[in-house]
Design an enzyme around this catalytic site. Structure first.
Site, PDB file in Angstrom:
ATOM      1  N   ASP A  16       0.865  -1.184   0.000  1.00  0.00           N
ATOM      2  CA  ASP A  16       0.000   0.000   0.000  1.00  0.00           C
ATOM      3  C   ASP A  16       0.907   1.243   0.000  1.00  0.00           C
ATOM      4  OD1 ASP A  16      -2.290   1.627   0.368  1.00  0.00           O
ATOM      5  OD2 ASP A  16      -3.194   0.127   1.679  1.00  0.00           O
ATOM      6  N   ASP A  59      -2.692   4.556  -2.955  1.00  0.00           N
ATOM      7  CA  ASP A  59      -3.715   5.156  -2.099  1.00  0.00           C
ATOM      8  C   ASP A  59      -4.023   6.588  -2.554  1.00  0.00           C
ATOM      9  OD1 ASP A  59      -5.186   5.061   0.590  1.00  0.00           O
ATOM     10  OD2 ASP A  59      -3.975   6.873   0.830  1.00  0.00           O
ATOM     11  N   GLU A  71      -6.444   3.339  -6.527  1.00  0.00           N
ATOM     12  CA  GLU A  71      -7.606   3.486  -5.640  1.00  0.00           C
ATOM     13  C   GLU A  71      -8.437   4.646  -6.158  1.00  0.00           C
ATOM     14  OE1 GLU A  71      -7.607   5.512  -1.997  1.00  0.00           O
ATOM     15  OE2 GLU A  71      -9.267   4.365  -1.175  1.00  0.00           O
ATOM     16  N   HIS A 104     -11.271  -2.402   3.930  1.00  0.00           N
ATOM     17  CA  HIS A 104     -11.069  -1.852   5.271  1.00  0.00           C
ATOM     18  C   HIS A 104     -11.820  -0.539   5.491  1.00  0.00           C
ATOM     19  CE1 HIS A 104      -8.404   0.216   2.613  1.00  0.00           C
ATOM     20  NE2 HIS A 104      -8.179   1.140   3.515  1.00  0.00           N
ATOM     21  N   ASP A 105     -12.414   0.019   4.435  1.00  0.00           N
ATOM     22  CA  ASP A 105     -13.143   1.282   4.562  1.00  0.00           C
ATOM     23  C   ASP A 105     -14.658   1.073   4.567  1.00  0.00           C
ATOM     24  OD1 ASP A 105     -10.882   2.934   4.675  1.00  0.00           O
ATOM     25  OD2 ASP A 105     -10.743   3.051   2.498  1.00  0.00           O
TER      26      ASP A 105
HETATM   27  C1  GLC Z   1      -7.644   5.668   1.509  1.00  0.00           C
HETATM   28  C2  GLC Z   1      -7.667   4.553   2.539  1.00  0.00           C
HETATM   29  C3  GLC Z   1      -8.341   5.035   3.785  1.00  0.00           C
HETATM   30  C4  GLC Z   1      -7.580   6.227   4.306  1.00  0.00           C
HETATM   31  C5  GLC Z   1      -7.458   7.313   3.230  1.00  0.00           C
HETATM   32  C6  GLC Z   1      -6.472   8.370   3.613  1.00  0.00           C
HETATM   33  O1  GLC Z   1      -8.884   5.977   1.054  1.00  0.00           O
HETATM   34  O2  GLC Z   1      -8.310   3.433   1.986  1.00  0.00           O
HETATM   35  O3  GLC Z   1      -8.405   4.015   4.758  1.00  0.00           O
HETATM   36  O4  GLC Z   1      -8.254   6.742   5.423  1.00  0.00           O
HETATM   37  O5  GLC Z   1      -6.981   6.779   2.021  1.00  0.00           O
HETATM   38  O6  GLC Z   1      -5.164   7.926   3.392  1.00  0.00           O
END
Ligand code: GLC
Length: 586
Positions: free
Chosen positions: A135, A236, A290, A357-358
Site C-alpha cells: 500500500d 492510495d 484506488e 477496510h473502509d
Molecule cells: C484511503 C484509505 C483510507 C484512508 C485514506 C487516507 O482511502 O483506503 O483508509 O483513510 O486513504 O489515506
C-alpha cells in the site's frame, strides 16, 4: 485535533459514468483478446486477499497483529488458494488514520515487527506462490514526517516546497474541502506564516507532486520496496496528487462532485507515465489505482495497457451500493457490474470487490447475516466475486462470513472518522439515534475486528487484550470450525478459488447478462472459445425460479452451495441464496 468527516463515501457516491455503450459482440472480442499472450497477466489471473495487519494475528501479546502472526498463518493463506496479498500500511506512523499517515516510508512500525520479519513474511508468501502488493500512501505524508517538520520551520527550508502552501500575506486561501476535516482543507502554521493543504485529516498534509524532487522521492520509496521484492503497489488516494497550484476559487457546493474537482488534476497522467518508466516497467511490477476518476474514460485513461500508467482500476461504484439500511436492489447491482464489464470488455482491467477496510462487512451489506442465511448468502456472494471478469479482491474474514460487530454506543468507537462524524452530526442537530443506527451499520470499524481463528479466548487472535473487541460470534464463526465442516463458507471459498484457477473461462471469458429484469436471480454466462459456463445466483431468502433456454443444455455442475439442484426442462428452482455454476454443452 479537529473532528473527522466520513471517509471516501462522498467520492463513491459521485461516481457517474458517461462513456457510451459498446455495440460489438463481446464474446468474439474477448475470445480473441484472451488468445493473445500479451493480454494475459499474472495479476489478471490472480485471486487477491486483503490483510489488515493489525487485526490478523498477534504473536507478542500486545493486542495488535504483527508480521510474525502472518508468518504463522502462511500455510492458511496457501490453503485458501489465493495468489496475491495486499496488506494495509505498516510503516512508521503516529497512527492518526491507522497507518495512512506515514512518518517514514522506509521503516516498519515497531508493533508489526522488524524489516527482517517483513522480509521473512514476504519470502514465505512468495515461496507459496503468493505475490505481495504494498500500500503506497503518497498523496500525503504524516505531519510528523521529517519533511513536513522541516517544511514548517521556514520558507527557506529545502522541504518547504514538498508540500502545498498558501502564504498568509495573501490573505485566506480559497476554500478547499477536506474529506476528513470539517474545518476545511487548509491549516495555518505560525513558524512559516503559511497555510498548508490537506485533502484528508489535518495530520495528513498533501505532498506537492508538482515538485520533481517529491516525485523522485516517491519513486525512490517504490524502488526501495521493489528491490526488497514486492510484486505490486496499491496507490492510495493517488488521483488527487496533481493540482492546479494557482488554487482558483471553486464554486459553492462543488465538493458534492469531489472526484471531478479534486481528482484527475492537470498533470496526473504525466506523473503516472513517469512513474511507469521509473518503477513499474523496470521492476516488472503492477499497480492498482484506488479510485478511477469520474467517468469510464477517466478509468480507461488510467489503466489501459497502451497508456503505460497503472494496470487495474479499483472504482467505487460497487461499494457505493447498499449505503443505507434499506439496502440495494438486484437490478442496481446487476447494472453497475454489467456496465463496468461492458466498458472494459476490450481494454483495461478491473478489480472486483464488495468489501475492504473502509466499509462494513460483506455479508451485512450485500447478503443476509441472520443465523439461518449467513452461510449460504456469503457463499453466494463469494461465488459471484470469484466468477466475474476482473481480479477478485477478498477482504480477510469474508472467506468465513465474518459479520459486523454491534456497537450501538459512540464510546466504543476508536476510528477517527467515526468519532469525527459523530461530533459533526451533533453540531448539526441531527437525530442522534438515527445517526448511531447508520454508524453501527456502516462504520469501517465493523471490518477491522480481530480475525476469528478458533473458539479459544479472543478467537485465538491474541493472548493479550485485543486492540478492538472480538466479535461475540467467534465461538461459532471461526477458521478451526469451518476447516472441519465441508459445507462451511471457508471450504466453499476454497473450492471457488480452485474452480477459478482451473478454468480460464472464469478469468478471461466474456460476460453476458441474462434475464436482466429478474429482481431475484442474477444469471450470466462466461464464454471463452468453446467453453461456456452459466452462473445462477439467488439473491433472496426464499426459493426462486429462473427460466432460460440455455438451461436445457446444461452439463456438469461445477459448484453448488446446496446438495442438489432442482431442474426441469429449461427451469431451475433455486433455494434461498443458492449459487451454482454449470457448464453448458454444445
Ligand atoms: C484511503 C484509505 C483510507 C484512508 C485514506 C487516507 O482511502 O483506503 O483508509 O483513510 O486513504 O489515506
Amino acid at each position: 485535533m479537529k473532528s473527522i468527516l466520513p471517509t471516501l463515501l462522498i467520492i463513491m457516491i459521485i461516481m457517474s459514468c458517461t462513456k457510451q455503450k459498446k455495440t460489438q459482440d463481446q464474446t468474439d472480442v474477448t475470445s480473441e483478446i484472451a488468445r493473445n499472450d500479451t493480454f494475459k497477466k499474472w495479476w489478471k489471473e490472480g485471486v487477491l486477499y486483503q490483510i489488515y495487519p493489525q487485526s490478523f494475528n498477534d504473536t507478542d501479546g500486545d493486542g495488535f497483529g504483527d508480521f510474525r502472526g502472518v508468518i504463522e498463518k502462511l500455510d492458511y493463506l496457501e490453503r485458501l488458494g489465493i495468489t496475491m496479498v495486499w496488506m494495509n500500511p505498516f510503516f512508521e506512523s503516529p497512527l492518526v488514520d491507522n497507518g495512512y499517515d506515514v512518518s517514514n516510508y522506509k521503516a516498519i512500525h515497531p508493533r508489526y515487527g522488524t524489516m527482517e520479519d517483513f522480509q521473512e513474511m514476504m519470502d514465505g508468501m512468495q515461496a507459496r506462490g503468493i505475490k505481495f502488493v504494498l500500500d503506497v500512501v503518497v498523496n500525503h505524508s504524516s505531519n510528523e514526517h521529517e519533511w513536513f517538520k522541516q517544511a514548517c520551520s521556514s520558507r527557506d527550508n529545502k522541504y518547504y516546497n514538498y508540500y502545498h502552501w498558501w502564504p498568509a500575506e495573501k490573505g485566506k486561501p480559497p476554500h478547499r474541502h477536506s474529506l476528513f476535516d470539517p474545518e476545511g482543507g487548509w491549516d495555518y502554521v505560525e513558524s512559516n506564516n503559511s497555510y498548508y493543504l490537506h485533502t484528508f485529516a489535518e495530520e495528513q498534509p498533501d505532498l506537492n507532486w508538482e515538485n520533481p524532487k517529491v516525485r523522485q522521492e516517491v519513486y525512490d520509496i517504490m524502488k526501495f520496496w521493489a528491490e526488497k521484492g514486492v510484486n505490486g503497489f496499491r496507490m492510495d488516494a493517488f488521483q488527487f496528487v496533481s493540482k492546479d497550484t494557482t488554487f482558483p476559487q471553486f464554486p459553492k457546493g462543488h465538493e458534492k462532485d469531489f472526484a471531478k474537482w479534486y481528482g484527475m488534476g492537470p498533470h496526473l497522467h504525466d506523473y503516472l507515465k513517469e512513474m511507469y518508466k521509473e518503477v513499474i516497467e523496470p521492476y516488472n511490477v503492477f499497480a492498482v489505482a484506488e479510485g478511477a476518476g469520474s467517468t469510464f474514460q477517466d478509468a480507461h485513461d488510467l489503466v489501459d495497457a497502451d497508456r503505460n500508467e497503472l494496470q487495474t482500476a479499483y472504482h467505487f461504484d460497487y461499494v457505493g451500493l447498499s449505503r443505507t439500511l434499506e439496502g440495494y436492489t438486484l437490478s442496481e447491482f446487476k447494472e453497475v457490474f454489467t456496465k463496468w464489464d461492458r466498458e472494459f470488455a476490450e481494454e483495461g482491467w478491473l478489480a472486483i470487490f464488495l468489501s475492504n477496510h473502509d466499509n462494513s462487512r460483506l455479508v451485512n451489506r450485500f447478503g443476509n447475516p441472520s443465523p439461518e442465511f449467513r452461510r449460504v448468502s456469503t457463499q453466494m456472494l463469494n461465488t459471484f466475486l470469484l466468477s466475474m471478469r476482473g481480479t477478485p479482491y477478498t477482504y480477510y474474514g469474508d472467506e468465513l462470513g465474518m459479520t459486523n460487530i454491534d456497537m450501538p454506543s459512540i464510546e466504543e468507537y476508536v476510528d477517527v472518522s467515526a468519532i469525527g462524524e459523530y461530533g459533526m452530526a451533533k453540531a448539526r442537530g441531527e437525530d442522534m439515534e438515527e445517526f448511531m443506527k447508520m454508524l453501527n451499520y456502516n462504520s469501517r470499524e465493523n471490518a477491522r475486528t480481530p480475525m476469528q481463528w478458533d473458539d479459544s479466548k479472543n478467537a485465538g487472535f491474541t493472548t493479550g487484550i485485543p486492540w478492538k473487541r472480538v466479535n461475540d460470534n467467534y465461538t461459532s464463526i471461526n477458521v478451526a470450525a469451518q476447516e472441519k465442516d465441508p459445507n462451511s463458507v471457508l471450504n466453499h471459498f476454497k473450492r471457488m478459488v480452485k474452480l477459478r484457477k482451473d478454468n480460464e473461462v472464469l478469468v478471461y471469458g466474456a460476460y453476458t447478462l441474462l434475464d436482466e429484469d429478474n429482481e431475484e436471480v442474477y444469471s450470466f454466462t462466461r464464454t471463452l472459445d468453446d467453453q461456456k459456463v452459466l452462473v445462477l445466483l439467488n439473491f433472496t431468502d426464499h426459493e426462486s425460479e429462473v427460466t432460460l433456454p440455455l438451461i436445457e443444455n446444461t452439463g456438469e455442475i461445477l459448484i453448488n452451495n446446496y446438495e442438489d439442484l432442482v431442474t426441469k426442462a429449461n427451469t431451475v428452482n433455486l433455494k434461498p441464496y443458492q449459487a451454482v455454476i454449470i457448464s453448458i454443452n454444445h
